[in-house]
Design an enzyme around this catalytic site. Structure first.
Site, PDB file in Angstrom:
ATOM      1  N   LYS A 198       0.839  -1.209   0.000  1.00 28.76           N
ATOM      2  CA  LYS A 198       0.000   0.000   0.000  1.00 28.76           C
ATOM      3  C   LYS A 198       0.875   1.261   0.000  1.00 28.76           C
ATOM      4  O   LYS A 198       2.077   1.192   0.197  1.00 28.76           O
ATOM      5  CB  LYS A 198      -0.917   0.004   1.226  1.00 28.76           C
ATOM      6  CG  LYS A 198      -1.708  -1.263   1.440  1.00 28.76           C
ATOM      7  CD  LYS A 198      -2.832  -1.453   0.438  1.00 28.76           C
ATOM      8  CE  LYS A 198      -3.681  -2.656   0.843  1.00 28.76           C
ATOM      9  NZ  LYS A 198      -4.619  -3.098  -0.174  1.00 28.76           N
TER      10      LYS A 198
HETATM   11  C1  LIG Z   1      -5.449  -4.218   0.523  1.00 25.39           C
HETATM   12  C2  LIG Z   1      -6.907  -4.264   0.484  1.00 25.39           C
HETATM   13  C3  LIG Z   1      -7.651  -4.648   1.598  1.00 25.39           C
HETATM   14  C4  LIG Z   1      -7.068  -5.066   2.926  1.00 25.39           C
HETATM   15  O1  LIG Z   1      -6.069  -6.007   2.847  1.00 25.39           O
HETATM   16  P1  LIG Z   1      -5.327  -6.572   4.142  1.00 25.39           P
HETATM   17  O2  LIG Z   1      -4.285  -7.437   3.549  1.00 25.39           O
HETATM   18  O3  LIG Z   1      -6.333  -7.332   4.925  1.00 25.39           O
HETATM   19  O4  LIG Z   1      -4.796  -5.434   4.935  1.00 25.39           O
HETATM   20  C5  LIG Z   1      -9.039  -4.603   1.510  1.00 25.39           C
HETATM   21  N1  LIG Z   1      -9.648  -4.227   0.388  1.00 25.39           N
HETATM   22  C6  LIG Z   1      -8.962  -3.847  -0.716  1.00 25.39           C
HETATM   23  C7  LIG Z   1      -9.720  -3.394  -1.918  1.00 25.39           C
HETATM   24  C8  LIG Z   1      -7.575  -3.874  -0.707  1.00 25.39           C
HETATM   25  O5  LIG Z   1      -6.893  -3.527  -1.815  1.00 25.39           O
END
Ligand SMILES: *Cc1c(COP(=O)(O)O)cnc(C)c1O
Length: 395
Positions: free
Chosen positions: A183
């Site tokens: 992210k």
């Molecule tokens: C990254 C992401 C998440 C959360 O991911 P985690 O690995 O659980 O932190 C949720 N929704 C979307 C659309 C994502 O891209």
């Protein structure tokens, strides 16, 4: 399998980030301490509302659905063109995910597609700001109001994005952020739920900590009866002090991170815009600020999934990692029961031809140039061999 020398993504960790984490380890407080309070306050200040730190974006989605009272017998509208956790969270609470189609240009939920999937059982929609581009919030809020639906914004890919100056994550009943290493900013693992509703935020804070409501005494497991009082069945979705210290350090430079990623997106677009076979993401959208999560291009409609996968293979052979963002959720084995029910032709057509290119803060200009050159080479050679197949007499 050779390790790519240009990865798809890479975390950006500075010496100050490392120092922030290490200094927590020199204190006795490793969970539910001052760093959590600091990180939550900083996210609340940056995004808006009350913020509750949780162990992942997925945990945040789960707790938001629970705290908003969504459960068995309810339907929740979600996109299929997204990360699988979005639909999984709906199933965790015993509700039914209902897949709605996306807009062909924005790759976000198409309000008309959403309207077509509303039934008397629909309780909520999860609006994802796909790849950091704000969804059509005005139209979706309008739909939600007319049908009395809750809106959960999945802003996990869109920290800092805004609509007319108001940050995404603050339009719905709850907004979720995530800090996985790919992210824009990371805590390793982690998430945050923001909401204007103080009662919802208190319930989420309790649910992440085994159902304990006593926030004052949460620091002292050994000093009070209330530590042993559990109002409801909760979870351990806590975010440790080390995670929060890293989150604070990363959030403190979010402006420069987002600015850097925008420069990289523009560089890719400038470098690739002369290829008619490629559809590039929009960079400038009136009244919207994008937060660049990944850089996803699309091959023209004349290309097949096999063409896309062959091109990915060529890039991999040149040491360049790429990603299939996204394989639709309703086509995953875990969603076999939804495969034939979901009516999402745009999702199916788009996902067959999308391709994520290497994209991270520290990618160098010459690496972007290398990716683009390799991509163009692969495209040319695929077009050339397709022409040969169509006109074998030329061989
Ligand atoms: C990254 C992401 C998440 C959360 O991911 P985690 O690995 O659980 O932190 C949720 N929704 C979307 C659309 C994502 O891209």
């Amino acid at each position: 399998m050779i390790e790519p020398d240009i990865p798809l993504s890479a975390p950006d960790i500075t010496e100050a980030d490392i120092e922030a984490v290490v200094s927590v380890l020199r204190t006795p407080r490793l969970s539910l301490g001052p760093k959590l309070a600091e990180f939550e306050a900083a996210m609340a200040a940056y995004v808006g509302g009350h913020a509750v730190g949780v162990s992942s974006g997925t945990a945040g989605l789960h707790l938001a659905l629970l705290a908003l009272g969504i459960g068995k017998g309810d339907e929740v509208i979600v996109p299929s063109f997204t990360f699988i956790a979005v639909a999984n969270a709906v199933r965790y609470v015993g509700a039914q995910p209902v897949f709605a189609d996306i807009d062909e240009e924005t790759l976000n939920l198409d309000p008309a597609g959403v309207a077509a999937t509303i039934t008397p059982r629909t309780r909520a929609l999860i609006v994802v700001h796909t790849f950091g581009r704000p969804a059509d919030i005005p139209a979706l809020l309008d739909l939600a109001r007319r049908h009395n639906l809750l809106i959960i914004e999945d802003a996990c890919e869109a920290i800092g994005a805004d609509i007319a100056g108001r940050r995404v994550g603050t339009f719905g009943d709850a907004g979720i952020f995530a800090f996985y290493p790919n992210k824009q900013i990371t805590t390793g693992e982690g998430g945050m739920v923001v909401t204007e509703d103080a009662a919802v935020s208190r319930r989420i804070a309790a649910l992440r900590n085994h159902g304990r409501y006593d926030s004052e005494r949460r620091h002292s497991p050994l000093s009070g009866e209330s530590w042993f009082e559990h109002a409801e069945v909760g979870f351990n979705y806590r975010l440790s002090e080390m995670h929060c210290a890293l989150g604070m350090a990363q959030l403190s430079r979010i402006d420069s991170v987002l600015a850097r990623r925008e420069i990289l997106a523009r560089r890719y677009c400038d470098r690739l815009r002369h290829n008619p076979e490629l559809r590039l993401p929009a960079v400038d959208i009136p009244d919207r600020r994008l937060s660049w999560f990944v850089f996803v291009i699309r091959l023209a409609a004349s290309f097949t999934t096999a063409d896309r996968d062959w091109i990915m293979g060529e890039l991999a052979a040149s040491g360049i990692a790429t990603g299939r963002y996204f394989a639709p959720i309703h086509l995953q084995p875990a969603y076999a029961a939804w495969r034939d029910i979901a009516q999402v032709p745009v999702t199916e057509s788009v996902s067959a031809r999308t391709l994520a290119l290497p994209f991270f803060n520290r990618i160098a200009d010459d690496q972007i140039d290398r990716v683009c050159a390799a991509l163009e080479r692969a495209l040319r050679s695929r077009i050339y061999s397709a022409n040969l197949r169509r006109h074998p007499q030329n061989e």
